[in-house]
Design a protein around this motif. Sequence first.
Motif, short mmCIF file in Angstrom:
data_model
loop_
_atom_site.label_atom_id
_atom_site.label_comp_id
_atom_site.label_asym_id
_atom_site.label_seq_id
_atom_site.Cartn_x
_atom_site.Cartn_y
_atom_site.Cartn_z
N THR A 146 0.82 -1.21 0.00
CA THR A 146 0.00 0.00 0.00
C THR A 146 0.86 1.27 0.00
N MET A 147 2.12 1.16 0.44
CA MET A 147 3.03 2.31 0.38
C MET A 147 3.78 2.38 -0.94
N SER A 148 3.56 1.39 -1.81
CA SER A 148 4.20 1.39 -3.13
C SER A 148 3.33 2.16 -4.12
N PRO A 149 3.84 2.46 -5.30
CA PRO A 149 3.02 3.13 -6.32
C PRO A 149 1.79 2.33 -6.74
N LEU A 150 1.73 1.04 -6.43
CA LEU A 150 0.57 0.21 -6.79
C LEU A 150 -0.52 0.22 -5.73
N GLY A 151 -0.27 0.79 -4.57
CA GLY A 151 -1.29 0.81 -3.52
C GLY A 151 -2.55 1.53 -3.99
N GLY A 152 -3.70 1.09 -3.51
CA GLY A 152 -4.96 1.67 -3.98
C GLY A 152 -5.17 1.31 -5.43
N LEU A 153 -5.15 0.03 -5.74
CA LEU A 153 -5.13 -0.50 -7.10
C LEU A 153 -6.53 -0.80 -7.64
N TYR A 154 -6.78 -0.36 -8.86
CA TYR A 154 -7.99 -0.73 -9.60
C TYR A 154 -7.52 -1.27 -10.94
N MET A 155 -7.91 -2.50 -11.25
CA MET A 155 -7.51 -3.15 -12.49
C MET A 155 -8.75 -3.76 -13.11
N ASP A 156 -9.04 -3.41 -14.36
CA ASP A 156 -10.12 -4.10 -15.05
C ASP A 156 -9.78 -4.28 -16.51
N VAL A 157 -10.55 -5.17 -17.14
CA VAL A 157 -10.36 -5.43 -18.55
C VAL A 157 -10.97 -4.27 -19.32
N ARG A 158 -10.26 -3.77 -20.30
CA ARG A 158 -10.73 -2.64 -21.08
C ARG A 158 -12.07 -2.94 -21.75
N GLU A 159 -12.88 -1.91 -21.86
CA GLU A 159 -14.23 -2.01 -22.42
C GLU A 159 -14.24 -2.64 -23.81
#
Length: 180
Positions: free
Chosen positions: A52-65
């Motif tokens: 969570t302290m890395s640049p990836l913290g608070g991650l949202y990943m989804d497949v493109r529309e």
Amino acid sequence: MALQKIYDYFRNYDKNTYQVVACMGNEPSESDISAFEKSIGSMLPQEFREFTMSPLGGLYMDVREEVWPQAKQFDIGPFWSFCRGIIVYGIAKEIPDFLDIRVKTKELHEAGFIDYIPFLSIVGNGDEIFCFDKNGNIVILDYYQTGETTSIEGSFSDCLMKQIEELEERKNKKVRGEDK
């Protein structure tokens, strides 16, 4: 380092297939995380704290529309065909509420689930949420149906990598038209 596999994945993921948003540049400080832990009366697992302290913290990943269109109202299909993304809650500065672990934890605690800290959700599966229990163990909480938990073996990075792999599998099934 257990998180290295996740960091490597996101250095090389298919940007044409996946949309990824994370805190990048708004990472929380150690004191931000400590303040959250104090507010919930529990320590987060060290590996999650690092993530969570890395640049990836608070991650949202989804497949493109254009690869996997979002379901429309009244669409039908197998359950998996609605699960098109992953959320890892974080503590980043100016993080949107839907990604904020503080907001999601407050929601769970107000609903009576005071022994759990949510850290991961599957987009499209509103019933279950991955949580840390008060001892730092991972459980899946059936939040909306039964209120029961199922224990999960492994670490945060094991859990997240497994969910990424399962998202890849669902995306491949969707692209092959296996949801018809």
